[in-house]
Design a protein around this motif. Structure first.
Motif, PDB file in Angstrom:
ATOM      1  N   ASN A  74     -69.150 -24.558   6.200  1.00 52.74           N
ATOM      2  CA  ASN A  74     -67.835 -24.682   5.573  1.00 52.74           C
ATOM      3  C   ASN A  74     -67.930 -24.389   4.069  1.00 52.74           C
ATOM      4  O   ASN A  74     -69.004 -24.170   3.529  1.00 52.74           O
ATOM      5  CB  ASN A  74     -67.225 -26.063   5.854  1.00 52.74           C
ATOM      6  CG  ASN A  74     -67.990 -27.193   5.199  1.00 52.74           C
ATOM      7  OD1 ASN A  74     -68.467 -27.085   4.076  1.00 52.74           O
ATOM      8  ND2 ASN A  74     -68.109 -28.300   5.903  1.00 52.74           N
ATOM      9  N   TRP A  75     -66.761 -24.404   3.396  1.00 53.80           N
ATOM     10  CA  TRP A  75     -66.729 -24.052   1.975  1.00 53.80           C
ATOM     11  C   TRP A  75     -67.528 -25.008   1.113  1.00 53.80           C
ATOM     12  O   TRP A  75     -68.203 -24.588   0.180  1.00 53.80           O
ATOM     13  CB  TRP A  75     -65.278 -23.981   1.489  1.00 53.80           C
ATOM     14  CG  TRP A  75     -64.629 -22.707   1.895  1.00 53.80           C
ATOM     15  CD1 TRP A  75     -63.669 -22.554   2.852  1.00 53.80           C
ATOM     16  CD2 TRP A  75     -64.920 -21.399   1.406  1.00 53.80           C
ATOM     17  NE1 TRP A  75     -63.348 -21.224   2.971  1.00 53.80           N
ATOM     18  CE2 TRP A  75     -64.097 -20.493   2.092  1.00 53.80           C
ATOM     19  CE3 TRP A  75     -65.797 -20.901   0.452  1.00 53.80           C
ATOM     20  CZ2 TRP A  75     -64.121 -19.128   1.861  1.00 53.80           C
ATOM     21  CZ3 TRP A  75     -65.813 -19.536   0.220  1.00 53.80           C
ATOM     22  CH2 TRP A  75     -64.990 -18.675   0.908  1.00 53.80           C
ATOM     23  N   ARG A  76     -67.485 -26.280   1.416  1.00 53.85           N
ATOM     24  CA  ARG A  76     -68.265 -27.235   0.620  1.00 53.85           C
ATOM     25  C   ARG A  76     -69.746 -26.910   0.700  1.00 53.85           C
ATOM     26  O   ARG A  76     -70.456 -26.932  -0.294  1.00 53.85           O
ATOM     27  CB  ARG A  76     -67.978 -28.657   1.089  1.00 53.85           C
ATOM     28  CG  ARG A  76     -66.631 -29.160   0.666  1.00 53.85           C
ATOM     29  CD  ARG A  76     -66.186 -30.359   1.502  1.00 53.85           C
ATOM     30  NE  ARG A  76     -64.775 -30.588   1.415  1.00 53.85           N
ATOM     31  CZ  ARG A  76     -63.838 -29.884   2.060  1.00 53.85           C
ATOM     32  NH1 ARG A  76     -64.173 -28.901   2.854  1.00 53.85           N
ATOM     33  NH2 ARG A  76     -62.568 -30.154   1.916  1.00 53.85           N
ATOM     34  N   GLU A  77     -70.203 -26.621   1.904  1.00 58.00           N
ATOM     35  CA  GLU A  77     -71.618 -26.266   2.090  1.00 58.00           C
ATOM     36  C   GLU A  77     -71.960 -24.958   1.382  1.00 58.00           C
ATOM     37  O   GLU A  77     -73.056 -24.805   0.840  1.00 58.00           O
ATOM     38  CB  GLU A  77     -71.937 -26.169   3.576  1.00 58.00           C
ATOM     39  CG  GLU A  77     -71.872 -27.506   4.285  1.00 58.00           C
ATOM     40  CD  GLU A  77     -71.874 -27.377   5.802  1.00 58.00           C
ATOM     41  OE1 GLU A  77     -71.483 -26.311   6.319  1.00 58.00           O
ATOM     42  OE2 GLU A  77     -72.246 -28.358   6.462  1.00 58.00           O
ATOM     43  N   ARG A  78     -71.027 -24.017   1.371  1.00 57.12           N
ATOM     44  CA  ARG A  78     -71.272 -22.737   0.678  1.00 57.12           C
ATOM     45  C   ARG A  78     -71.421 -22.944  -0.826  1.00 57.12           C
ATOM     46  O   ARG A  78     -72.164 -22.217  -1.475  1.00 57.12           O
ATOM     47  CB  ARG A  78     -70.156 -21.746   0.968  1.00 57.12           C
ATOM     48  CG  ARG A  78     -70.172 -21.255   2.387  1.00 57.12           C
ATOM     49  CD  ARG A  78     -69.105 -20.216   2.638  1.00 57.12           C
ATOM     50  NE  ARG A  78     -68.971 -19.914   4.034  1.00 57.12           N
ATOM     51  CZ  ARG A  78     -69.724 -19.050   4.699  1.00 57.12           C
ATOM     52  NH1 ARG A  78     -70.675 -18.416   4.077  1.00 57.12           N
ATOM     53  NH2 ARG A  78     -69.531 -18.832   5.978  1.00 57.12           N
ATOM     54  N   PHE A  79     -70.727 -23.898  -1.378  1.00 57.52           N
ATOM     55  CA  PHE A  79     -70.891 -24.207  -2.799  1.00 57.52           C
ATOM     56  C   PHE A  79     -72.108 -25.093  -3.038  1.00 57.52           C
ATOM     57  O   PHE A  79     -72.776 -24.983  -4.063  1.00 57.52           O
ATOM     58  CB  PHE A  79     -69.637 -24.883  -3.353  1.00 57.52           C
ATOM     59  CG  PHE A  79     -68.472 -23.953  -3.526  1.00 57.52           C
ATOM     60  CD1 PHE A  79     -68.486 -22.981  -4.509  1.00 57.52           C
ATOM     61  CD2 PHE A  79     -67.367 -24.042  -2.703  1.00 57.52           C
ATOM     62  CE1 PHE A  79     -67.416 -22.112  -4.678  1.00 57.52           C
ATOM     63  CE2 PHE A  79     -66.284 -23.185  -2.859  1.00 57.52           C
ATOM     64  CZ  PHE A  79     -66.314 -22.215  -3.846  1.00 57.52           C
TER      65      PHE A  79
ATOM     66  N   GLU B 225     -57.348 -26.156  -3.759  1.00 61.11           N
ATOM     67  CA  GLU B 225     -58.190 -26.562  -2.617  1.00 61.11           C
ATOM     68  C   GLU B 225     -59.589 -25.960  -2.714  1.00 61.11           C
ATOM     69  O   GLU B 225     -60.578 -26.627  -2.418  1.00 61.11           O
ATOM     70  CB  GLU B 225     -57.525 -26.181  -1.299  1.00 61.11           C
ATOM     71  CG  GLU B 225     -56.251 -26.956  -1.024  1.00 61.11           C
ATOM     72  CD  GLU B 225     -56.446 -28.465  -1.067  1.00 61.11           C
ATOM     73  OE1 GLU B 225     -57.420 -28.974  -0.483  1.00 61.11           O
ATOM     74  OE2 GLU B 225     -55.612 -29.143  -1.694  1.00 61.11           O
ATOM     75  N   GLU B 226     -59.676 -24.718  -3.142  1.00 61.87           N
ATOM     76  CA  GLU B 226     -60.986 -24.100  -3.317  1.00 61.87           C
ATOM     77  C   GLU B 226     -61.750 -24.778  -4.451  1.00 61.87           C
ATOM     78  O   GLU B 226     -62.956 -25.017  -4.349  1.00 61.87           O
ATOM     79  CB  GLU B 226     -60.828 -22.610  -3.601  1.00 61.87           C
ATOM     80  CG  GLU B 226     -62.159 -21.886  -3.711  1.00 61.87           C
ATOM     81  CD  GLU B 226     -62.014 -20.425  -4.033  1.00 61.87           C
ATOM     82  OE1 GLU B 226     -62.960 -19.686  -3.734  1.00 61.87           O
ATOM     83  OE2 GLU B 226     -60.978 -20.009  -4.590  1.00 61.87           O
TER      84      GLU B 226
ATOM     85  N   ALA C 168     -63.089 -27.999  -3.148  1.00 57.67           N
ATOM     86  CA  ALA C 168     -64.238 -27.755  -2.261  1.00 57.67           C
ATOM     87  C   ALA C 168     -65.488 -27.469  -3.081  1.00 57.67           C
ATOM     88  O   ALA C 168     -66.576 -27.964  -2.772  1.00 57.67           O
ATOM     89  CB  ALA C 168     -63.941 -26.599  -1.307  1.00 57.67           C
ATOM     90  N   ALA C 169     -65.340 -26.688  -4.139  1.00 53.72           N
ATOM     91  CA  ALA C 169     -66.485 -26.390  -5.003  1.00 53.72           C
ATOM     92  C   ALA C 169     -66.993 -27.666  -5.672  1.00 53.72           C
ATOM     93  O   ALA C 169     -68.205 -27.908  -5.732  1.00 53.72           O
ATOM     94  CB  ALA C 169     -66.091 -25.353  -6.055  1.00 53.72           C
TER      95      ALA C 169
END
Length: 91
Positions: free
Chosen positions: A2-7, A31-32, A35-36
């Motif tokens: 997910n996006w959190r993991e990508r950051f 939202e992005e 997540a970051a």
């Protein structure tokens, strides 16, 4: 992933390399940005964190978030500093 993991993943590497501050910048969506920030906090809970978004001439992000919405949400999240860049600025 997910996006959190990508950051989170690159921040872990940067922390291992010895950074002492994370600046998330030029975000265009609240939202992005959140997540970051969550990814950073998962990788480095005590790391100072700044988040900067870009705003258009109406005082909104490219995805329509108002500056007030952004400020309230990111301060509630617990960022250490909030900024604006690559847009119309704080006016």
């Amino acid at each position: 992933m997910n996006w959190r993991e990508r950051f989170e993943e690159p921040v872990r590497g940067l922390v291992d390399g010895g950074i002492d501050l994370v600046i998330i910048e030029t975000m265009s969506d609240l939202e992005e940005a959140l997540a970051a920030c969550e990814g950073v906090r998962r990788a480095a809970p005590d790391m100072p964190l700044m988040c900067s978004l870009t705003f258009d001439t109406r005082g909104r992000t490219l995805m329509g978030n108002s500056a007030k919405q952004v400020a309230e949400a990111l301060y509630a999240f617990g960022v250490d500093a909030l900024g604006t860049n690559c847009g119309q600025g704080p006016e």
